[in-house]
Design a protein around this motif. Structure first.
Motif, PDB file in Angstrom:
ATOM      1  N   ARG A 100       0.824  -1.225   0.000  1.00  0.00           N
ATOM      2  CA  ARG A 100       0.000   0.000   0.000  1.00  0.00           C
ATOM      3  C   ARG A 100       0.852   1.266   0.000  1.00  0.00           C
ATOM      4  O   ARG A 100       0.616   2.203   0.773  1.00  0.00           O
ATOM      5  N   ALA A 101       1.908   1.234  -0.804  1.00  0.00           N
ATOM      6  CA  ALA A 101       2.699   2.457  -0.976  1.00  0.00           C
ATOM      7  C   ALA A 101       2.528   2.856  -2.439  1.00  0.00           C
ATOM      8  O   ALA A 101       1.577   2.422  -3.100  1.00  0.00           O
ATOM      9  N   GLY A 102       3.445   3.664  -2.946  1.00  0.00           N
ATOM     10  CA  GLY A 102       3.286   4.128  -4.324  1.00  0.00           C
ATOM     11  C   GLY A 102       4.411   3.672  -5.218  1.00  0.00           C
ATOM     12  O   GLY A 102       4.804   4.351  -6.162  1.00  0.00           O
ATOM     13  N   ILE A 103       4.954   2.516  -4.959  1.00  0.00           N
ATOM     14  CA  ILE A 103       6.144   2.073  -5.703  1.00  0.00           C
ATOM     15  C   ILE A 103       5.761   1.681  -7.126  1.00  0.00           C
ATOM     16  O   ILE A 103       4.829   0.918  -7.347  1.00  0.00           O
ATOM     17  N   ARG A 104       6.511   2.250  -8.076  1.00  0.00           N
ATOM     18  CA  ARG A 104       6.241   1.947  -9.487  1.00  0.00           C
ATOM     19  C   ARG A 104       7.280   1.011 -10.064  1.00  0.00           C
ATOM     20  O   ARG A 104       6.993   0.191 -10.944  1.00  0.00           O
ATOM     21  N   LEU A 105       8.513   1.151  -9.539  1.00  0.00           N
ATOM     22  CA  LEU A 105       9.631   0.454 -10.177  1.00  0.00           C
ATOM     23  C   LEU A 105      10.413  -0.332  -9.136  1.00  0.00           C
ATOM     24  O   LEU A 105      10.637   0.164  -8.029  1.00  0.00           O
ATOM     25  N   LEU A 106      10.807  -1.541  -9.496  1.00  0.00           N
ATOM     26  CA  LEU A 106      11.705  -2.301  -8.629  1.00  0.00           C
ATOM     27  C   LEU A 106      13.108  -2.209  -9.198  1.00  0.00           C
ATOM     28  O   LEU A 106      13.288  -2.412 -10.404  1.00  0.00           O
ATOM     29  N   PRO A 107      14.088  -1.874  -8.360  1.00  0.00           N
ATOM     30  CA  PRO A 107      15.454  -1.752  -8.896  1.00  0.00           C
ATOM     31  C   PRO A 107      15.926  -3.085  -9.472  1.00  0.00           C
ATOM     32  O   PRO A 107      15.601  -4.149  -8.933  1.00  0.00           O
ATOM     33  N   ARG A 108      16.707  -2.997 -10.562  1.00  0.00           N
ATOM     34  CA  ARG A 108      17.238  -4.229 -11.188  1.00  0.00           C
ATOM     35  C   ARG A 108      18.020  -5.047 -10.165  1.00  0.00           C
ATOM     36  O   ARG A 108      17.993  -6.261 -10.171  1.00  0.00           O
ATOM     37  N   ALA A 109      18.698  -4.300  -9.232  1.00  0.00           N
ATOM     38  CA  ALA A 109      19.619  -5.012  -8.320  1.00  0.00           C
ATOM     39  C   ALA A 109      18.945  -5.371  -7.003  1.00  0.00           C
ATOM     40  O   ALA A 109      19.613  -5.606  -6.004  1.00  0.00           O
ATOM     41  N   VAL A 110      17.611  -5.431  -6.999  1.00  0.00           N
ATOM     42  CA  VAL A 110      16.923  -5.645  -5.714  1.00  0.00           C
ATOM     43  C   VAL A 110      17.436  -6.919  -5.044  1.00  0.00           C
ATOM     44  O   VAL A 110      17.663  -6.964  -3.834  1.00  0.00           O
ATOM     45  N   CYS A 111      17.703  -7.954  -5.822  1.00  0.00           N
ATOM     46  CA  CYS A 111      18.101  -9.228  -5.189  1.00  0.00           C
ATOM     47  C   CYS A 111      19.570  -9.229  -4.810  1.00  0.00           C
ATOM     48  O   CYS A 111      19.982  -9.960  -3.919  1.00  0.00           O
ATOM     49  N   GLN A 112      20.361  -8.375  -5.467  1.00  0.00           N
ATOM     50  CA  GLN A 112      21.774  -8.340  -5.069  1.00  0.00           C
ATOM     51  C   GLN A 112      21.901  -7.834  -3.641  1.00  0.00           C
ATOM     52  O   GLN A 112      22.709  -8.304  -2.862  1.00  0.00           O
ATOM     53  N   GLN A 113      21.047  -6.878  -3.258  1.00  0.00           N
ATOM     54  CA  GLN A 113      21.090  -6.345  -1.895  1.00  0.00           C
ATOM     55  C   GLN A 113      20.467  -7.319  -0.893  1.00  0.00           C
ATOM     56  O   GLN A 113      20.751  -7.226   0.299  1.00  0.00           O
ATOM     57  N   LEU A 114      19.603  -8.223  -1.363  1.00  0.00           N
ATOM     58  CA  LEU A 114      18.816  -9.067  -0.439  1.00  0.00           C
ATOM     59  C   LEU A 114      18.982 -10.551  -0.768  1.00  0.00           C
ATOM     60  O   LEU A 114      18.010 -11.243  -1.073  1.00  0.00           O
ATOM     61  N   PRO A 115      20.180 -11.090  -0.670  1.00  0.00           N
ATOM     62  CA  PRO A 115      20.409 -12.481  -1.080  1.00  0.00           C
ATOM     63  C   PRO A 115      19.688 -13.493  -0.185  1.00  0.00           C
ATOM     64  O   PRO A 115      19.459 -14.623  -0.607  1.00  0.00           O
ATOM     65  N   ASN A 116      19.285 -13.105   1.020  1.00  0.00           N
ATOM     66  CA  ASN A 116      18.664 -14.063   1.951  1.00  0.00           C
ATOM     67  C   ASN A 116      17.149 -13.942   2.002  1.00  0.00           C
ATOM     68  O   ASN A 116      16.506 -14.536   2.863  1.00  0.00           O
ATOM     69  N   LEU A 117      16.575 -13.176   1.072  1.00  0.00           N
ATOM     70  CA  LEU A 117      15.136 -12.925   1.127  1.00  0.00           C
ATOM     71  C   LEU A 117      14.334 -14.219   0.965  1.00  0.00           C
ATOM     72  O   LEU A 117      14.573 -15.000   0.051  1.00  0.00           O
ATOM     73  N   ARG A 118      13.388 -14.454   1.878  1.00  0.00           N
ATOM     74  CA  ARG A 118      12.502 -15.636   1.801  1.00  0.00           C
ATOM     75  C   ARG A 118      11.087 -15.198   1.386  1.00  0.00           C
ATOM     76  O   ARG A 118      10.396 -15.879   0.658  1.00  0.00           O
ATOM     77  N   VAL A 119      10.653 -14.061   1.958  1.00  0.00           N
ATOM     78  CA  VAL A 119       9.289 -13.591   1.660  1.00  0.00           C
ATOM     79  C   VAL A 119       9.363 -12.148   1.179  1.00  0.00           C
ATOM     80  O   VAL A 119       9.949 -11.295   1.848  1.00  0.00           O
ATOM     81  N   LEU A 120       8.801 -11.900  -0.015  1.00  0.00           N
ATOM     82  CA  LEU A 120       8.745 -10.535  -0.550  1.00  0.00           C
ATOM     83  C   LEU A 120       7.271 -10.228  -0.803  1.00  0.00           C
ATOM     84  O   LEU A 120       6.626 -10.864  -1.638  1.00  0.00           O
ATOM     85  N   GLU A 121       6.740  -9.280  -0.083  1.00  0.00           N
ATOM     86  CA  GLU A 121       5.305  -8.941  -0.167  1.00  0.00           C
ATOM     87  C   GLU A 121       5.214  -7.481  -0.610  1.00  0.00           C
ATOM     88  O   GLU A 121       5.532  -6.568   0.132  1.00  0.00           O
ATOM     89  N   LEU A 122       4.769  -7.284  -1.863  1.00  0.00           N
ATOM     90  CA  LEU A 122       4.720  -5.932  -2.443  1.00  0.00           C
ATOM     91  C   LEU A 122       3.327  -5.623  -2.973  1.00  0.00           C
ATOM     92  O   LEU A 122       3.176  -4.872  -3.951  1.00  0.00           O
TER      93      LEU A 122
END
Lengths: 155, 417, 115
Positions: free
Chosen positions: B194-216
């Motif tokens: 429930r924010a206003g995000i339009r774009l996901l950075p290309r490198a989103v996973c490089q910063q978050l290598p341990n991500l298990r749950v992504l809720e957007l």
């Protein structure tokens, strides 16, 4: 179009006592699917984020006797989230005795896709089940999906 | 222990000489101020609760001599104002509980708490989390701040928190860009809805290598990057966005991915190879999109599939496309008929149904006899281990819940052939 | 009175029922969940039992368990007395004291090294 209520057959097999067969209804907050396991009672307040249940074993079926709504004016979680929490703590299914809280049926109607089935039981069937709980005798429970009445083929 | 009394004032010399006092309970009293002077004489104090009082502010240097304090509970007070140096001196503090207060601004005074691990300020009135909000707290593991009217979050607010596991932000409508999570590499659960995000950075996973749950869910995302570096991703929630296409590499090599929710988007195309590498995928929700076709490659393991709300998706599925299916929601009732007779999908052994009796007028005692006719003497003797049937091998074969279920007015014939 | 509500609430309950025991406690008392076999009941106590810590909230005071290696605690993450075999240091239970501290087997705590 309101989905027809899906009935459940609940077979309660206490140790060394003859089994009883009860009927309940699946709540559409969760999947309609069979389940079985050891019967375990949970206090309504045990299903809160700030409470934990010492019971660590999983693979059980939880029975929760709901009290009249006015006796718990601001519940810690909604009934749907309580059912979700019970599943996260290892329950294979959750039975709610809603004899004293019929409003629970409405609260548990909105589909949430919970994997563990949620079954509502009331009245005489609930009394029989709570009778088993009261005797505090280990019991195994099998929940089955009762076949809906067949509809004739219309051409 | 002084908890649950009616103490409204703590005289300056109350704790004089208590040089070894370690644990102090002053919760559930009537204090309106922090007893600063009285607390100045407790060099060994490690844990203190002032919760459930009527404290309305924390002055500068309120705890300056409590260098041994590890745990400080201030929840359920009326704290509105917090001095910029309110927490100076608390060099060893690890847990700070400010939940259920009336803070109007982010508690910037926490910047001096270099050893803080657990921070809670949920249920306050804070509207913004500033840039570099936690720059002074590199050891933070949990931050609970839900139920605040947060609108703005600084792009760098959650950077360099290498021990943080969970971050959840809901309803911060002023957030336009995905936060920069540089250095917050242990994050496992990220909820940003429930924010206003339009774009996901290309490198989103490089910063978050341990991500298990992504809720957007409930943002304005149109395009998806490749998530292939999020190798531990298990759950992906993208419902209620504006996503139009899924490419071949969007989910490639996400071997742990179990559940994807893409409902309520603008999906009109999914690349045939989009799901082929997802060997753990069991739940897929594509309902309420604009799909005309569904690529089946990689979907053999599904137990839950939701497709309703895609009016052009009219083809029935072959029965063996989904051998493990348990919950199937499709656009048209005739698509449910593939799964056996339309009369009933739920199998259950039902003696009384065959005999036309109904359970209500059945005596439970007699029901039991019928179920176990072999025990003529009606004495049913079961040892505990006989009862423990392994569900996986149970004779109870799982039922398939297919909706909309066919009925008299939703026949199994494909009316549009 | 509702058939399920036991006539007299025992042990400090404010409200209770036959199947669930206490549902709420009288002021200042702590609510504890007690499991006996298959059954689970609520009870109300003036202080939390050993191995539990109390947290007061506006609507209920609750007891919750300390960590497995801790006998008594202030919060779940801050122990005040460890189980045997562990040394207490700054609210943590350790099998071995950190460098620069020595294990006191009398108090079962880690203490500064006295030169």
């Amino acid at each position: 179009e309101r989905a027809a209520v899906q009935k459940a057959i609940i077979r309660v097999i206490p140790l060394k006592v003859e089994p009883i067969v009860l009927e309940g209804e699946f709540a559409s907050v969760a999947e309609v699917t069979p389940a079985e396991g050891k019967l375990l009672q949970s206090h309504p307040l045990s299903l809160c984020n700030t409470s934990e249940d010492e019971h660590t074993e999983s693979g059980f079926i939880t029975i929760v006797k709901l009290e009249q709504p006015d006796r718990d004016p601001n519940p810690c979680l909604s009934l749907a989230n309580k059912a979700k929490l019970a599943g996260e703590r290892g329950a294979r299914a959750i039975l709610f005795d809603i004899t004293d809280d019929e409003s629970a049926a409405d609260q548990l109607r909105k589909p949430r896709g919970l994997s563990q089935p949620v079954v509502l039981i009331r009245g005489h069937d609930a009394e029989l089940l709570m009778g088993v709980v009261n005797k505090n005798r280990e019991a195994h429970v099998k929940i089955e999906v009762k076949e809906p009445p067949a509809w004739p083929d219309y051409d | 222990r002084l908890d649950a009394n009616l103490i409204s004032v703590v005289p300056e010399r109350s704790f004089e000489g208590l040089l070894s006092l370690r644990h102090l309970w002053l919760d559930d009293n009537a204090l309106t101020e922090i007893p600063v002077r009285a607390l100045n004489r407790l060099p060994a104090l490690q844990a203190m609760t002032l919760a459930l009082n009527r404290i309305w502010h924390i002055p500068d240097y309120a705890f300056q001599n409590l260098s041994s304090l590890v745990v400080l509970h201030l929840h359920n007070n009326r704290i509105q104002h917090l001095g910029a140096n309110g927490f100076d001196g608390l060099h060893n503090l690890e847990t700070l509980d400010l939940n259920y207060n009336e803070l109007l601004e982010f508690p910037g005074a926490i910047r001096t708490l270099g050893r803080l691990q657990e921070l809670g300020f949920h249920n306050n009135n804070i509207k913004a989390i500033p840039e570099n909000a936690f720059v002074g707290n590199p050891l933070l593991q949990t931050i609970h701040f839900y139920d605040n009217p947060i609108q703005f979050v600084g792009q760098s607010a959650f950077q360099y928190l290498p021990k943080l596991h969970t971050l959840s932000l809901n309803g911060a409508t002023d957030i336009r860009e995905f936060p920069d999570l540089k250095g917050t590499t242990s994050l496992e659960v990220l909820t940003l809805t429930r924010a206003g995000i339009r774009l996901l950075p290309r490198a989103v996973c490089q910063q978050l290598p341990n991500l298990r749950v992504l809720e957007l869910s409930h943002n304005k995302i149109e395009d998806l990057p490749s998530f292939h570096r999020c190798q531990r991703l298990q759950e992906l929630g993208l419902q209620h966005n504006r996503i139009q296409e899924i490419g071949a590499d969007t989910f490639v090599q996400l071997l742990a991915l179990r559940s994807i929710d893409l409902s309520w988007n603008d999906l009109h195309f999914i690349h045939p190879d989009a799901f082929v590498t997802l060997r753990s995928l069991t739940k897929l929700d594509l309902s309420d999109n604009r799909l005309a076709a569904l690529p089946l490659g990689g979907l053999g393991g599904l137990t839950h599939l939701k497709l309703q709300g895609n009016p052009e998706l009219s083809e029935p599925f072959a029965k063996d496309s989904f051998p493990n299916m348990r919950v199937l929601e499709v656009p048209y009732a005739y698509q449910c008929c593939t799964y056996g007779s339309c009369g009933g999908f739920f199998r259950a052994s039902n003696q009384w149904e065959a005999e036309g009796a109904s359970p209500e007028d059945e005596d439970p005692h007699r029901r039991a006899l019928e179920l176990f006719p072999g025990h003529a003497d009606n004495h049913y003797d079961l040892e505990a281990d006989d009862l423990q049937m392994d569900l996986e091998d149970s004779k109870l074969h799982p039922t398939i819940q297919c909706t909309p279920s066919p009925g008299p007015f939703k026949p199994c014939d494909h009316l549009f052939e | 009175v509702h058939p399920n509500v036991s006539q007299g609430c025992q042990g400090g309950c404010a409200t209770c029922s036959d199947y669930n025991g206490c549902l709420s406690c009288k002021p200042r008392l702590f609510f504890v969940l007690e499991r006996i076999g298959m059954k689970q009941r609520g009870v109300c106590l003036s202080s939390c039992p050993s191995g539990y810590y109390g947290t007061r909230y506006p609507d209920i005071n609750k007891c919750a368990k300390c960590k497995a290696d801790c006998d008594t605690c202030f919060t779940r993450n801050f122990c005040t007395k460890c189980k045997s075999g562990f040394y207490l240091h700054s609210g943590k239970c350790l099998e071995k004291c950190p460098d620069g501290l020595e294990a006191n087997n009398h108090t079962m705590e880690c203490a500064s090294i006295v030169h």
